[in-house]
Write a protein that holds these residues in place. Structure first.
Motif, PDB file in Angstrom:
ATOM      1  N   ARG A   1       0.833  -1.209   0.000  1.00  0.00           N
ATOM      2  CA  ARG A   1       0.000   0.000   0.000  1.00  0.00           C
ATOM      3  C   ARG A   1       0.869   1.261   0.000  1.00  0.00           C
ATOM      4  NH1 ARG A   1      -5.397   0.493   0.794  1.00  0.00           N
ATOM      5  NH2 ARG A   1      -6.174   2.525   1.458  1.00  0.00           N
ATOM      6  N   SER A   2       1.900   1.285   0.813  1.00  0.00           N
ATOM      7  CA  SER A   2       2.791   2.448   0.851  1.00  0.00           C
ATOM      8  C   SER A   2       3.550   2.602  -0.458  1.00  0.00           C
ATOM      9  CB  SER A   2       3.768   2.320   2.014  1.00  0.00           C
ATOM     10  OG  SER A   2       3.100   2.261   3.257  1.00  0.00           O
TER      11      SER A   2
ATOM     12  N   SER B   1      11.072  -3.110  -2.725  1.00  0.00           N
ATOM     13  CA  SER B   1      10.991  -4.235  -1.782  1.00  0.00           C
ATOM     14  C   SER B   1      11.039  -3.821  -0.320  1.00  0.00           C
ATOM     15  CB  SER B   1      12.141  -5.221  -2.042  1.00  0.00           C
ATOM     16  OG  SER B   1      13.389  -4.568  -1.905  1.00  0.00           O
ATOM     17  N   ASP B   2      11.148  -2.532  -0.038  1.00  0.00           N
ATOM     18  CA  ASP B   2      11.290  -2.087   1.344  1.00  0.00           C
ATOM     19  C   ASP B   2      10.081  -1.327   1.855  1.00  0.00           C
ATOM     20  OD1 ASP B   2      13.797  -3.198   1.620  1.00  0.00           O
ATOM     21  OD2 ASP B   2      14.841  -1.412   0.915  1.00  0.00           O
ATOM     22  N   GLY B   3       8.944  -1.474   1.200  1.00  0.00           N
ATOM     23  CA  GLY B   3       7.748  -0.792   1.675  1.00  0.00           C
ATOM     24  C   GLY B   3       7.668   0.661   1.283  1.00  0.00           C
ATOM     25  N   GLY B   4       8.358   1.045   0.222  1.00  0.00           N
ATOM     26  CA  GLY B   4       8.337   2.420  -0.245  1.00  0.00           C
ATOM     27  C   GLY B   4       9.517   2.679  -1.150  1.00  0.00           C
ATOM     28  N   CYS B   5       9.426   3.748  -1.939  1.00  0.00           N
ATOM     29  CA  CYS B   5      10.533   4.087  -2.839  1.00  0.00           C
ATOM     30  C   CYS B   5      10.762   5.584  -2.905  1.00  0.00           C
ATOM     31  CB  CYS B   5      10.254   3.526  -4.233  1.00  0.00           C
ATOM     32  SG  CYS B   5       8.758   4.152  -5.012  1.00  0.00           S
TER      33      CYS B   5
ATOM     34  N   LEU C   1      -0.481   2.401   9.481  1.00  0.00           N
ATOM     35  CA  LEU C   1      -1.299   2.850   8.349  1.00  0.00           C
ATOM     36  C   LEU C   1      -2.753   3.028   8.763  1.00  0.00           C
ATOM     37  CD1 LEU C   1      -0.012   0.896   5.217  1.00  0.00           C
ATOM     38  CD2 LEU C   1       0.755   3.059   6.172  1.00  0.00           C
ATOM     39  N   VAL C   2      -3.248   2.126   9.608  1.00  0.00           N
ATOM     40  CA  VAL C   2      -4.620   2.255  10.096  1.00  0.00           C
ATOM     41  C   VAL C   2      -4.787   3.547  10.894  1.00  0.00           C
ATOM     42  CG1 VAL C   2      -6.325   1.284  11.687  1.00  0.00           C
ATOM     43  CG2 VAL C   2      -5.109  -0.212  10.093  1.00  0.00           C
TER      44      VAL C   2
END
Length: 639
Positions: A77-78, A184-188, A467-468
């Motif tokens: 999602r991120s 691959s780390d939950g964000g870029c 995130l929630v």
């Protein structure tokens, strides 16, 4: 120039508006304290519309960004939000991202492919039509070049800067017309952008809270479960444990479990150290980590906090998360304190869950087989014909390894130092977990109260619960979201560990004041601790606005001070659009009723004793024969 309301509608994309529980009609002081809104945040509202000049995307673009995303639900999602911003920054066309978790697993339904397995592609493309150009696939020539691995590829880090994309990726994009990003780390993209790129932060909000809508079948099931939770006409609490094996290994919390799970955590930590994910030692004092607030709160500890705060034993608690690390036995203390502890599986049928998976092929590995007999005829024959006597004993037969012995109880820990590769069933289950997390996400966002057990993942970044909490802060900032300080909670629990279930007046008051303060102070703390790693965990002040209600300001002296506190603490200075002022009319009557209520709230000293009576508090009535606990000061603090 400013944008009109019709361009980016600020509607609630997850579920229909909450149905007010029947218990809220009376608005008793106890109900207000347990379930009422956080008054300081009532003037804070979502506003992710552009606030300055924001040009439409150029319709003619021959530059494409193709993205492969790896990781779990919160990482996907991120990452999606980041790649949309990167595409806008590079002025390139974004190809619908490919989710590795849904393409690497064999036997997954062919009805849904990659991105469409989790999210609604059409909604995603339509919602971003004013921001970027999105296509489903690459052109034929570029698709062939990708299959032949002739397109440039970048493995980007979690906090890559805009400078990296403009000076390293953009020249390659201009030369080859396409680049592939592996995330691959939950964000870029770095979470905090320079001030002149603030519009890109609001773009992140539009993606996360309006463009990313779950697949229709998943959304329908989540809505059904939510309606079943609200069917009794009472509010409910959502609790996310956050106790994943990766997070426990990263922070060195192995000694929370005194069994095979400790070995599993240590094995994972050794793997992380070998790959440079963790820089500390293999053996870590878990007690010190827990006292420092680096370990998750156990379900028992969260249950004690909720009971001490005043929630009765029949409160409905929804436990989110897939398979709980440590097994269901870790929830036994929570079940002992609350009789209505439910989860996704108890509120849906197996047929409903299988429907969201689609039509999948049968895997033979699903069925248990009779263990084959171990035959050592060749070894026995060799022993009979070998050398002179006396001969050694024949070699013992090899221990047979059966899948159902290993997969269910992690039997490989005793067999090998190397973790076995994921089976076909496990790969399919990983894809299913994305759908389970999607259902939990909807319910946690819409819950009347939310409390996390932990807010970091196995890489030190904000996790699912973060995130929630960010979504709840954006969508309905005044909804109750407890953010307990784990370090302070551990200290309070240690003070009365010998008399935990017969806590005294002073200790209960301390717990309640801490929980009450966490509603506001926790948000301030998130702006400095979580936001630098994940913008979506704290999308304020960029995606929020303040609504000034002049009628209420003239009646209640507390309103201006609450707005001033929000401005000073969160930096929200933007005034909400005029059309939002009309929303205060429907709530003015309820707030007038609230104001005349007596602030004095009493509760029980023996907070684990069950009682019967009305459901005014969302549960059982307080036993009036027990010693009352005055909580005047903590109620005044929030006003």
């Amino acid at each position: 120039m400013g944008m009109s309301r019709d361009r980016w509608p600020m509607s609630r994309d997850l579920c229909p508006p909450k149905r007010k529980p029947e218990a809220s009609i009376g608005y008793s002081p106890l109900y207000r304290r347990l379930w009422g809104p956080v008054r300081r945040f009532e003037s804070l509202h979502p506003d992710a519309n552009p606030r300055g000049h924001y040009a439409d995307p150029k319709p003619l673009s021959n530059r494409y960004v193709f993205v492969r995303i790896q990781g779990g639900f919160h990482e996907i999602r991120s990452s999606i939000c980041d790649v949309v911003v990167v595409s806008r920054l590079l002025n390139a066309t974004l190809v619908i991202p490919e989710l590795q978790s849904t393409t690497s697993g064999k036997g997954i339904s062919a009805e849904f492919k990659s991105f469409a397995y989790l999210y609604n592609e059409e909604q995603f493309m339509a919602a971003l039509v004013k921001d970027i150009k999105v296509v489903k696939t690459l052109p034929k020539d570029l698709k062939r070049a990708r299959r032949e691995k002739k397109i440039p590829s970048f493995r980007v880090s979690h906090s890559a800067s805009p400078y990296f994309y403009l000076h390293h990726v953009l020249p390659v994009l201009n030369k080859h017309s396409v680049v592939e990003l592996v995330v691959s780390d939950g964000g870029c993209l770095q979470a905090i952008l320079p001030p002149h790129l603030e519009e890109y932060q609001r773009l992140r909000c539009r993606v996360a809270y309006h463009a990313l809508r779950f697949r229709e079948e998943v959304q329908e099931l989540a809505t059904k479960i939510l309606h079943r939770l609200r069917a009794p006409g009472r509010p409910f609490i959502a609790f996310d444990l956050g106790m994943t094996r990766d997070a426990l290994a990263y922070y060195g919390c192995a000694e929370l479990f005194q069994d095979v799970h400790t070995e599993l955590i240590q094995h994972k930590r050794a793997w992380m150290i070998k790959r440079g994910i963790v820089t500390g030692k293999l053996s870590v004092n878990s007690v010190e980590q827990r006292h420092n607030g680096s370990c998750p709160l156990m379900p028992e500890e969260v249950g004690i906090l909720l009971r001490a705060y005043g929630y009765p034993w029949d409160t409905i608690i929804y436990v989110s998360g897939g398979e709980i690390f440590g097994g269901q036995r870790t929830l036994i203390p929570l079940h002992a304190m609350f009789e209505n502890v439910v989860d996704r599986t108890s509120l849906s049928t197996g047929w409903e869950l299988s429907r969201i998976y689609g039509r999948e092929v049968n895997l033979f590995g699903n069925y248990r087989k009779t263990p084959p007999s171990v035959v050592e005829e060749k070894k026995l024959e060799a022993w009979k014909t070998a050398g002179p006597r006396p001969r050694p004993l024949p070699p013992p037969p090899a221990r047979p390894k059966y899948p159902y012995n290993i997969e269910g109880w992690w039997g490989w820990v005793a067999e090998s130092d190397n973790e076995p590769e994921s089976t076909v069933i496990e790969l399919r289950t990983n894809a299913h977990k994305l759908l389970w997390d999607a259902i939990d996400y909807v319910i946690c966002v819409e819950a009347d109260v939310f409390i996390p057990g932990f807010d970091h993942d196995g890489k030190g970044h904000p996790n699912f619960a973060s995130l929630v909490m960010g979504h709840r802060l954006y969508q309905s900032a005044s909804s109750k979201t407890f953010r307990p300080d784990r370090k302070e909670v551990t200290k309070l629990l240690e003070e009365t560990c010998e008399h935990l279930y017969q806590a005294n007046h002073t200790w209960l008051t301390s717990i309640r004041r801490h929980m009450r303060r966490s509603l506001f102070d926790g948000v301030i703390e998130a702006s400095t601790k979580s936001k630098p790693f994940s913008f979506l965990s704290h999308p304020v002040p960029e995606c929020s606005c303040l609504r000034y209600d002049l009628t209420e300001t003239s009646k209640h002296a507390s309103s201006p001070s609450a707005q001033a506190q929000v401005e000073a603490a969160l930096g929200v200075m933007h005034r909400c659009p005029r059309w939002m002022d009309g929303e205060s009319i429907s709530r003015s009557k309820d707030k007038e009723i609230e104001e005349v209520l007596d602030e004095d709230v009493s509760s029980s000293g023996l907070f684990f004793k069950r009682s019967v009576g009305s459901h005014e508090s969302g549960g059982g009535e307080i036993n009036k024969e027990e010693a009352p606990l005055e909580d005047q000061e903590e109620l005044e603090g929030v006003e």
